[in-house]
Scaffold this active site. Structure first.
Site, short mmCIF file in Angstrom:
data_model
loop_
_atom_site.label_atom_id
_atom_site.label_comp_id
_atom_site.label_asym_id
_atom_site.label_seq_id
_atom_site.Cartn_x
_atom_site.Cartn_y
_atom_site.Cartn_z
N TYR A 138 -3.49 -8.40 2.85
CA TYR A 138 -2.47 -8.72 3.84
C TYR A 138 -1.22 -7.91 3.54
O TYR A 138 -0.77 -7.87 2.40
CB TYR A 138 -2.14 -10.22 3.79
CG TYR A 138 -1.09 -10.67 4.78
CD1 TYR A 138 -1.33 -10.62 6.15
CD2 TYR A 138 0.14 -11.15 4.35
CE1 TYR A 138 -0.37 -11.05 7.07
CE2 TYR A 138 1.11 -11.60 5.25
CZ TYR A 138 0.84 -11.54 6.61
OH TYR A 138 1.79 -11.97 7.52
N ASP A 233 0.78 -2.33 -2.42
CA ASP A 233 1.54 -3.48 -1.93
C ASP A 233 1.66 -4.47 -3.08
O ASP A 233 0.76 -5.27 -3.34
CB ASP A 233 0.83 -4.11 -0.73
CG ASP A 233 1.59 -5.31 -0.18
OD1 ASP A 233 2.50 -5.81 -0.87
OD2 ASP A 233 1.25 -5.77 0.92
N LYS A 261 9.09 -10.99 -2.41
CA LYS A 261 8.91 -12.24 -3.17
C LYS A 261 9.77 -12.35 -4.43
O LYS A 261 10.97 -12.55 -4.32
CB LYS A 261 7.43 -12.42 -3.48
CG LYS A 261 6.61 -12.41 -2.16
CD LYS A 261 5.46 -13.35 -2.13
CE LYS A 261 4.65 -13.14 -0.87
NZ LYS A 261 4.24 -14.34 -0.20
#
Ligand code: PMP
Length: 422
Positions: A138, A233, A261
């Protein structure tokens, strides 16, 4: 009227992100009153040992004093100022010091934006359009990434969701995670069309799926040979698998890195970084446009700098110890209950699959028993342990999780596995 009823009448599904819905595990979404270290207190007064931890955004635990203090300091100086700040330079210095492949970094406000920016940099730098991603990874919700594999192997992708035009995914190719052979073939056929290959170096959005030896290196090498851009990522793995992220832990250097994050200490953030020559294609140096009113927001910069300054290599040893203790305890509890479950841990985070062995790709992830996960989730919740409400989300112990929380979790899991078996 309950809070959920009020929410549902005004907010689609009562949630501002589908990841917060409890559809996959049954029941209504929980509403958080506050976070406290390893715990979430819900608005209906329950207290849970929390493994969502902001979907991996808070590594020190909720409301860590160093973070709340930094945010309060930023707050006293205003909000978005529309100018550069010292805090953003400080955070950039920390990022570049910890992640050697990053010589320049641009701060955005989410992982989604980081992916959009990385794709645009790669396309701008190479003059090519094709993006390659792996099934089950994702990279946020931008159109080009909301794609699933078409019918033929390595043909162009098809939209994964309504509202995504077919045209926006025709330049995306989806391959199976860990399939180096398919990647070789694709590069052999279309190497001169590929702008970028995106990968989560440890997949954390289909449960936790680890890369097989050589897979990540193959991506980086093929990109280098064919002058495509490799994009790791590290929105989840950055500052989570050590201060250097997955690339530091595995000693592999991608061209571009996405962060998010942990980087923002729980505040909205994303970032793209990489070699100076690649990053300098961005406006105002180069011709690749990207911008944001809230980019490098002072609160997020302050919170991020506070977290990155606080984290030590020893903290990651501690966190890995916590995650290992948890993973071992869960494995034993499942075995004792006679349940087919596999705990996959990558350094400091983990996931549980209701199947006999660790999946290597998304097709195998989908073979897991989702109903068993739903029962397991509900049982743990009733014992005061909160997992992410989906079998595809990773569990994130934090530095605030101590032996008591781990012991309580394992004890709850023992009875949850027992109930799941029935
Ligand atoms: N990449 C990865 C690996 C992620 O886990 C996420 C979020 N779960 C994103 C990108 C998107 O980040 P955001 O939700 O901040 O847009």
């Amino acid at each position: 009227m309950t809070l959920f009823e009020r929410a549902r009448s005004l907010i689609p599904g009562g949630v501002s992100s589908p990841a917060r819905a409890f559809g996959a595990v049954g029941g209504n979404p929980l509403f958080a009153e506050r976070g406290e270290g390893a715990y979430i207190v819900s608005t209906d007064g329950h207290r849970f040992v929390d493994y969502i931890q902001g979907f991996g955004a808070v590594i020190l635990g909720h409301a860590a004093p160093v973070v709340t203090k930094a945010i309060a300091g930023a707050n006293a100086r205003g909000g978005a100022v529309g100018l550069s700040t010292e805090a953003e330079v400080r955070l950039a210095e920390l990022v570049c010091a910890h992640v050697p492949s990053i010589e320049r970094v641009r701060f955005v406000t989410s992982g989604t934006e980081a992916a959009m920016t990385a794709a645009r940099i790669a396309r701008g730098a190479t003059g090519r359009v094709l993006l390659v991603k792996f099934e089950g990874c994702y990279h946020g919700h931008a159109d080009a990434f909301l794609a699933k594999a078409g019918s033929g192997v390595a043909t162009h992708a098809v939209p994964m969701a309504a509202g995504v035009p077919e045209a926006s995914v025709t330049d995306t190719v989806i391959l199976a995670f860990n399939d180096s052979g398919a990647l070789d073939e694709l590069f052999a056929r279309r190497g001169d069309e590929i702008a970028a290959v995106f990968v989560e170096p440890v997949a954390a959005n289909m449960g936790v799926v680890v890369p097989e030896p050589g897979f990540l290196r193959r991506i980086v090498d093929l990109c280098r040979t064919h002058r495509a851009v490799s994009v790791f990522d590290e929105v989840v793995t950055g500052f989570r698998l050590g201060l250097g992220g997955a690339q530091g832990a595995m000693r592999i250097t991608p061209d571009l890195t996405m962060l998010g994050k942990v980087l923002g200490g729980g505040l909205p953030i994303g970032a793209v970084g990489g070699r100076a020559d690649l990053m300098d294609v961005l406006s105002p140096v180069g011709a690749v446009y990207q911008a944001g009113t809230y980019a490098a927001h002072p609160h997020a910069m302050a919170a991020g700098a506070a977290v990155l300054s606080a984290l030590t290599p020893e903290d990651f040893d501690t966190l890995e110890g916590t995650a290992t203790q948890l993973a071992d305890g869960l494995t034993e509890a499942a075995k004792d209950a006679g349940i087919e479950a596999t705990v996959v841990r990558s350094g400091t985070f983990l996931g549980v699959f209701f199947r006999g062995d660790a999946p290597r790709n998304f097709a195998q992830v989908q073979e897991c028993d989702r109903d068993a996960f739903a029962r397991f989730h509900a049982s743990l919740r009733s014992s005061g342990v909160l997992l992410p409400p989906s079998p595809y989300e990773a569990w994130f112990p934090s530095l605030a999780h101590g032996p008591d929380e781990i012991a309580a979790t394992i004890a709850a899991a023992r009875s949850a596995f027992g109930e799941t078996a029935r």
